[in-house]
Write an enzyme that holds these catalytic residues in place. Structure first.
Site, PDB file in Angstrom:
ATOM      1  N   GLU A  96       0.836  -1.174   0.000  1.00  0.00           N
ATOM      2  CA  GLU A  96       0.000   0.000   0.000  1.00  0.00           C
ATOM      3  C   GLU A  96       0.886   1.244   0.000  1.00  0.00           C
ATOM      4  O   GLU A  96       1.458   1.584   1.002  1.00  0.00           O
ATOM      5  CB  GLU A  96      -0.861  -0.030   1.251  1.00  0.00           C
ATOM      6  CG  GLU A  96      -1.714  -1.269   1.319  1.00  0.00           C
ATOM      7  CD  GLU A  96      -2.897  -1.167   0.413  1.00  0.00           C
ATOM      8  OE1 GLU A  96      -3.532  -0.136   0.372  1.00  0.00           O
ATOM      9  OE2 GLU A  96      -3.178  -2.128  -0.276  1.00  0.00           O
ATOM     10  N   TYR A  97       0.994   1.967  -1.111  1.00  0.00           N
ATOM     11  CA  TYR A  97       1.835   3.158  -1.097  1.00  0.00           C
ATOM     12  C   TYR A  97       1.456   4.147  -2.176  1.00  0.00           C
ATOM     13  O   TYR A  97       0.806   3.821  -3.144  1.00  0.00           O
ATOM     14  CB  TYR A  97       3.321   2.808  -1.242  1.00  0.00           C
ATOM     15  CG  TYR A  97       3.745   2.491  -2.641  1.00  0.00           C
ATOM     16  CD1 TYR A  97       4.441   3.421  -3.394  1.00  0.00           C
ATOM     17  CD2 TYR A  97       3.440   1.272  -3.207  1.00  0.00           C
ATOM     18  CE1 TYR A  97       4.829   3.127  -4.677  1.00  0.00           C
ATOM     19  CE2 TYR A  97       3.827   0.977  -4.492  1.00  0.00           C
ATOM     20  CZ  TYR A  97       4.516   1.906  -5.226  1.00  0.00           C
ATOM     21  OH  TYR A  97       4.898   1.613  -6.495  1.00  0.00           O
TER      22      TYR A  97
ATOM     23  N   ILE B 257       4.704   1.450   1.952  1.00  0.00           N
ATOM     24  CA  ILE B 257       3.287   1.583   2.274  1.00  0.00           C
ATOM     25  C   ILE B 257       2.895   3.043   2.052  1.00  0.00           C
ATOM     26  O   ILE B 257       3.737   3.931   1.996  1.00  0.00           O
ATOM     27  CB  ILE B 257       2.945   1.132   3.715  1.00  0.00           C
ATOM     28  CG1 ILE B 257       3.780   1.877   4.751  1.00  0.00           C
ATOM     29  CG2 ILE B 257       3.126  -0.370   3.848  1.00  0.00           C
ATOM     30  CD1 ILE B 257       3.460   1.487   6.190  1.00  0.00           C
ATOM     31  N   ASP B 258       1.600   3.270   1.914  1.00  0.00           N
ATOM     32  CA  ASP B 258       1.105   4.615   1.620  1.00  0.00           C
ATOM     33  C   ASP B 258       1.504   5.627   2.680  1.00  0.00           C
ATOM     34  O   ASP B 258       1.728   5.292   3.836  1.00  0.00           O
ATOM     35  CB  ASP B 258      -0.417   4.606   1.555  1.00  0.00           C
ATOM     36  CG  ASP B 258      -0.960   3.879   0.351  1.00  0.00           C
ATOM     37  OD1 ASP B 258      -0.228   3.764  -0.640  1.00  0.00           O
ATOM     38  OD2 ASP B 258      -2.114   3.433   0.414  1.00  0.00           O
ATOM     39  N   LYS B 259       1.502   6.871   2.273  1.00  0.00           N
ATOM     40  CA  LYS B 259       1.797   7.983   3.180  1.00  0.00           C
ATOM     41  C   LYS B 259       0.946   7.912   4.445  1.00  0.00           C
ATOM     42  O   LYS B 259       1.450   8.081   5.560  1.00  0.00           O
ATOM     43  CB  LYS B 259       1.543   9.303   2.453  1.00  0.00           C
ATOM     44  CG  LYS B 259       1.621  10.540   3.330  1.00  0.00           C
ATOM     45  CD  LYS B 259       1.268  11.785   2.540  1.00  0.00           C
ATOM     46  CE  LYS B 259       1.245  13.021   3.448  1.00  0.00           C
ATOM     47  NZ  LYS B 259       0.872  14.244   2.703  1.00  0.00           N
TER      48      LYS B 259
END
Length: 340
Positions: free
Chosen positions: A16-17, A161-163
């Site tokens: 997830e990023y 991974i996402d913010k």
């Protein structure tokens, strides 16, 4: 480069990023050294650190292990005792992070040894510098705390991974460790578990315990991902679902692949968007939520997603290792609102 299904370090395989990133330019080095009388009997890794300035012994061990540093054009082990006349040759590529500013940003280190670092990333931290995010990223922090990582692709990142997703990331400290972990991501021997809060009931959600749906770039909104036939294979497992109310649940989710935004896209596609997801979410469904619960859901500032468990085979010891990061305070507080 490296991978994780659109979220790793080579050609991201994506966990997830946010993929607003630019690759750092690659530089190549080509050096050689001929062993002298005074050097005879010295371990190869120590000899290399004496012969080649600007590299740590750990970095050079990585070059020895991956075949970038040869003795008489042949591979040797780091403990090899050099002989008179041996020619050490170093031919390697590394990323130039000279435009990435080292910053003294505090990191939550869960575990560290000579080969890997396990980091619990906070919400709001971008992983890699990119357009609009040149500072304040995890890479900026790594370059400050671990300057040797400047020679590694993505400063040692193995996946991202996402913010606004919190939780565990593994960072390599040597090239050989990074390569080994990247290969583990490719063959799916790394396992990643996430917890998230979604709209939906356990009974409905668990009918989709296995989500096998390809993910690709959205046809018209290029910053988004979507389930589409032309996408890359993507598989998500919903391991557990716990009711928080008659409208929301806490999920334990395992990634088999790691496409960009995979959990968020898959759950939204099935009608169970994450709380706080401004990209893939939808308005809260009607139900018997209290005013306080409804307000807490509306005010939650990010996707309620946390990477809580990370496991892999240690690249140096060969042992299976597992790391855990408890839910962050904002998700804990949201759960508390549901429980009242």
């Amino acid at each position: 480069m490296i991978t994780q299904d659109d979220n790793t370090v080579a050609e991201p395989n994506g966990s997830e990023y946010d993929k607003a990133e630019v690759d750092s330019p690659t530089k190549h080095i080509e050096l050689s050294y001929q062993v002298l009388d005074k050097d005879v009997g010295t371990r190869l890794d120590k000899m290399a650190s004496l012969a080649f300035d600007g590299f740590s012994r750990v970095q050079l061990q990585g070059y020895i292990n991956d075949g970038s540093l040869l003795v008489n054009q042949a591979t040797q082990k780091p403990k090899y005792a050099v002989r008179q006349g041996d020619v050490l040759s170093l031919l390697a590529a590394f990323e130039d992070h000279s435009n990435d500013l080292p910053e003294n940003i505090t990191l939550d280190i869960v575990y560290e040894d000579d080969h890997v670092i396990i980091i619990n990333k906070p919400a709001g931290m971008v992983v890699h510098p990119g357009a609009g995010n040149r500072t304040g990223t995890l890479v900026n922090a790594l370059l400050y705390h671990y300057p040797d990582n400047a020679h590694l692709p993505r400063a040692g990142l193995v996946h991202r991974i996402d913010k606004d997703t919190t939780g565990l990331l593994v960072v390599a400290k040597t090239k050989s460790a990074q390569l080994e972990l990247t290969n583990q991501l490719k063959d799916k021997s790394v396992y990643r578990h996430y917890q998230c809060i979604v709209s939906g009931t356990p009974a409905d959600i668990l009918r989709h315990a296995l989500i096998d749906a390809p993910i690709g770039r959205h046809s018209t909104q290029r910053t988004k991902m979507a389930v589409k036939d032309s996408g890359k294979p993507a598989v998500t497992h919903i391991v557990r679902a716990t009711a928080l109310s008659d409208t929301h649940s806490l999920l334990d989710v395992r990634l088999e692949t790691g496409r960009t935004h995979q959990i968020r896209v898959h759950l939204s596609h099935k009608g169970f968007p994450l709380v706080g997801d401004k990209v893939y979410g939808s308005p809260t469904k009607k139900g018997t939520l209290t005013t306080e619960q409804r307000q807490a859901i509306q005010d939650f500032p990010r996707q309620a997603l946390h990477a809580h468990t990370l496991g892999f085979i240690h690249p140096a010891t060969g042992d299976a290792v597992e790391f855990f990061a408890p839910l962050p305070s904002d998700i804990v507080a949201l759960i508390h609102v549901f429980n009242n």
